[in-house]
Design a protein around this motif. Structure first.
Motif, PDB file in Angstrom:
ATOM      1  N   VAL A 116       0.865  -1.174   0.000  1.00 57.09           N
ATOM      2  CA  VAL A 116       0.000   0.000   0.000  1.00 57.09           C
ATOM      3  C   VAL A 116       0.899   1.221   0.000  1.00 57.09           C
ATOM      4  N   ARG A 117       0.938   1.926  -1.135  1.00 62.04           N
ATOM      5  CA  ARG A 117       1.813   3.099  -1.243  1.00 62.04           C
ATOM      6  C   ARG A 117       1.043   4.389  -1.459  1.00 62.04           C
ATOM      7  N   ALA A 118      -0.260   4.294  -1.594  1.00 59.62           N
ATOM      8  CA  ALA A 118      -1.060   5.493  -1.818  1.00 59.62           C
ATOM      9  C   ALA A 118      -1.061   6.324  -0.544  1.00 59.62           C
ATOM     10  N   LEU A 119      -0.720   7.578  -0.686  1.00 53.19           N
ATOM     11  CA  LEU A 119      -0.669   8.463   0.470  1.00 53.19           C
ATOM     12  C   LEU A 119      -2.014   9.179   0.602  1.00 53.19           C
ATOM     13  N   LEU A 120      -2.708   8.875   1.654  1.00 48.13           N
ATOM     14  CA  LEU A 120      -3.957   9.564   1.934  1.00 48.13           C
ATOM     15  C   LEU A 120      -3.630  10.876   2.641  1.00 48.13           C
ATOM     16  N   PRO A 121      -4.458  11.887   2.454  1.00 47.07           N
ATOM     17  CA  PRO A 121      -4.149  13.172   3.096  1.00 47.07           C
ATOM     18  C   PRO A 121      -3.963  13.030   4.605  1.00 47.07           C
ATOM     19  N   VAL A 122      -4.930  12.435   5.267  1.00 47.82           N
ATOM     20  CA  VAL A 122      -4.809  12.221   6.710  1.00 47.82           C
ATOM     21  C   VAL A 122      -5.429  10.861   7.007  1.00 47.82           C
ATOM     22  N   ASP A 123      -4.615   9.974   7.517  1.00 49.90           N
ATOM     23  CA  ASP A 123      -5.124   8.667   7.923  1.00 49.90           C
ATOM     24  C   ASP A 123      -5.196   8.673   9.439  1.00 49.90           C
ATOM     25  N   PRO A 124      -6.385   8.453  10.011  1.00 54.10           N
ATOM     26  CA  PRO A 124      -6.509   8.552  11.468  1.00 54.10           C
ATOM     27  C   PRO A 124      -5.677   7.507  12.212  1.00 54.10           C
ATOM     28  N   ARG A 125      -5.292   6.426  11.512  1.00 52.29           N
ATOM     29  CA  ARG A 125      -4.494   5.385  12.180  1.00 52.29           C
ATOM     30  C   ARG A 125      -3.029   5.748  12.258  1.00 52.29           C
ATOM     31  N   GLY A 126      -2.595   6.791  11.507  1.00 50.15           N
ATOM     32  CA  GLY A 126      -1.214   7.245  11.556  1.00 50.15           C
ATOM     33  C   GLY A 126      -0.237   6.176  11.143  1.00 50.15           C
ATOM     34  N   LYS A 127       0.761   5.941  11.984  1.00 52.05           N
ATOM     35  CA  LYS A 127       1.775   4.949  11.646  1.00 52.05           C
ATOM     36  C   LYS A 127       1.274   3.513  11.801  1.00 52.05           C
ATOM     37  N   PHE A 128       0.060   3.344  12.319  1.00 54.87           N
ATOM     38  CA  PHE A 128      -0.489   2.012  12.512  1.00 54.87           C
ATOM     39  C   PHE A 128      -1.343   1.552  11.330  1.00 54.87           C
ATOM     40  N   LYS A 129      -1.380   2.328  10.255  1.00 54.74           N
ATOM     41  CA  LYS A 129      -2.154   1.916   9.080  1.00 54.74           C
ATOM     42  C   LYS A 129      -1.467   0.712   8.437  1.00 54.74           C
ATOM     43  N   PRO A 130      -2.219  -0.141   7.742  1.00 60.25           N
ATOM     44  CA  PRO A 130      -1.621  -1.347   7.147  1.00 60.25           C
ATOM     45  C   PRO A 130      -0.675  -1.003   5.996  1.00 60.25           C
ATOM     46  N   ASN A 131       0.397  -1.767   5.872  1.00 60.65           N
ATOM     47  CA  ASN A 131       1.369  -1.590   4.796  1.00 60.65           C
ATOM     48  C   ASN A 131       1.074  -2.496   3.609  1.00 60.65           C
ATOM     49  N   TRP A 132       0.248  -3.515   3.801  1.00 58.72           N
ATOM     50  CA  TRP A 132      -0.044  -4.486   2.749  1.00 58.72           C
ATOM     51  C   TRP A 132      -1.542  -4.659   2.617  1.00 58.72           C
ATOM     52  N   ALA A 133      -2.016  -4.869   1.395  1.00 60.02           N
ATOM     53  CA  ALA A 133      -3.432  -5.108   1.124  1.00 60.02           C
ATOM     54  C   ALA A 133      -3.568  -6.461   0.441  1.00 60.02           C
ATOM     55  N   GLY A 134      -4.693  -7.085   0.641  1.00 61.77           N
ATOM     56  CA  GLY A 134      -4.901  -8.357  -0.037  1.00 61.77           C
ATOM     57  C   GLY A 134      -5.500  -9.368   0.890  1.00 61.77           C
ATOM     58  N   PRO A 135      -5.464 -10.592   0.557  1.00 62.39           N
ATOM     59  CA  PRO A 135      -4.703 -11.257  -0.502  1.00 62.39           C
ATOM     60  C   PRO A 135      -5.383 -11.129  -1.872  1.00 62.39           C
ATOM     61  N   TYR A 136      -4.550 -11.211  -2.890  1.00 61.37           N
ATOM     62  CA  TYR A 136      -4.993 -11.185  -4.278  1.00 61.37           C
ATOM     63  C   TYR A 136      -4.453 -12.423  -4.986  1.00 61.37           C
ATOM     64  N   LEU A 137      -5.077 -12.763  -6.095  1.00 66.28           N
ATOM     65  CA  LEU A 137      -4.692 -13.924  -6.876  1.00 66.28           C
ATOM     66  C   LEU A 137      -3.926 -13.468  -8.114  1.00 66.28           C
ATOM     67  N   VAL A 138      -2.788 -14.093  -8.397  1.00 68.92           N
ATOM     68  CA  VAL A 138      -2.002 -13.763  -9.584  1.00 68.92           C
ATOM     69  C   VAL A 138      -2.682 -14.424 -10.778  1.00 68.92           C
ATOM     70  N   LYS A 139      -3.223 -13.603 -11.673  1.00 71.05           N
ATOM     71  CA  LYS A 139      -3.928 -14.117 -12.844  1.00 71.05           C
ATOM     72  C   LYS A 139      -2.954 -14.441 -13.963  1.00 71.05           C
ATOM     73  N   LYS A 140      -2.021 -13.510 -14.235  1.00 68.86           N
ATOM     74  CA  LYS A 140      -1.075 -13.710 -15.332  1.00 68.86           C
ATOM     75  C   LYS A 140       0.192 -12.924 -15.042  1.00 68.86           C
ATOM     76  N   ILE A 141       1.338 -13.532 -15.364  1.00 74.27           N
ATOM     77  CA  ILE A 141       2.621 -12.855 -15.232  1.00 74.27           C
ATOM     78  C   ILE A 141       3.029 -12.375 -16.618  1.00 74.27           C
ATOM     79  N   LEU A 142       3.244 -11.064 -16.751  1.00 72.50           N
ATOM     80  CA  LEU A 142       3.619 -10.456 -18.022  1.00 72.50           C
ATOM     81  C   LEU A 142       5.136 -10.297 -18.090  1.00 72.50           C
ATOM     82  N   THR A 143       5.629  -9.939 -19.259  1.00 67.80           N
ATOM     83  CA  THR A 143       7.070  -9.725 -19.401  1.00 67.80           C
ATOM     84  C   THR A 143       7.475  -8.431 -18.703  1.00 67.80           C
ATOM     85  N   GLY A 144       8.727  -8.378 -18.313  1.00 66.99           N
ATOM     86  CA  GLY A 144       9.258  -7.170 -17.695  1.00 66.99           C
ATOM     87  C   GLY A 144       8.915  -7.030 -16.229  1.00 66.99           C
ATOM     88  N   GLY A 145       8.396  -8.066 -15.592  1.00 68.96           N
ATOM     89  CA  GLY A 145       8.118  -8.006 -14.162  1.00 68.96           C
ATOM     90  C   GLY A 145       6.748  -7.471 -13.804  1.00 68.96           C
TER      91      GLY A 145
END
Length: 171
Positions: A116-145
């Motif tokens: 999670v890299r999106a910077l919200l203007p003000v997150d009430p959780r501060g430094k306790f906000k989650p750093n990772w979102a998910g889980p998600y399923l990998v559908k397809k791996i493309l070239t170039g990473g």
């Protein structure tokens, strides 16, 4: 080179001269030579003539013009040689960088967490906000990473995600 910060604009020409007349590792030539086809005459050589300056001053003008033309004809060869050295230098740097790269080991069908890299203007959780979102399923791996992701409900993400932003999820 300067005693205070106000003098730096006066020192820029000297710094640029030093940069343009020093040999680069990648090209094994000076930028001045690659542009003009001859090495720059150092200011010291005007005060105390070097062997190169003395030899050029004693050559008749017609011979000097012919020698200059010959050096300009060879300049393309020198520039191609510099390009070749740049390519070798980039491959060396790439090999050194790739030694440190760790494979992620993510395959199609794996569950992953997304950074999670999106910077919200003000997150009430501060430094306790989650750093990772998910889980998600990998559908397809493309070239170039790049990777196409879907959430667990089957909804596809509109944009691909970089593998650097993912880590494997172990339920």
């Amino acid at each position: 080179m300067s005693d205070n910060y106000k003098e730096w604009p006066e020192k820029i020409p000297f710094a640029l001269w030093g940069y343009r007349t020093s040999i680069r590792t990648a090209t094994r030539a000076t930028p001045y030579y690659l542009v003009y086809g001859m090495e720059a005459v150092q200011p010291v050589e005007l005060e105390v003539p070097s062997l190169r300056i003395l030899l050029e001053s004693q050559v008749p003008e017609a011979d000097w013009v012919q020698a200059r033309y010959d050096s300009l004809v060879l300049l393309n060869k020198r520039r191609l040689n510099a390009l070749y050295h740049v390519q070798l230098y980039q491959k060396r740097i790439e090999r050194a960088f790739n030694k440190k790269v760790k494979p992620r080991g993510i395959n199609e069908g794996d569950l992953v967490l997304k950074s999670v890299r999106a910077l919200l203007p003000v997150d009430p959780r501060g430094k306790f906000k989650p750093n990772w979102a998910g889980p998600y399923l990998v559908k397809k791996i493309l070239t170039g990473g790049a990777v196409r992701l879907t959430d667990l409900d089957g909804n596809d993400f509109s944009n691909p995600t970089n593998l650097d932003q993912l880590k494997k999820y172990y339920p």
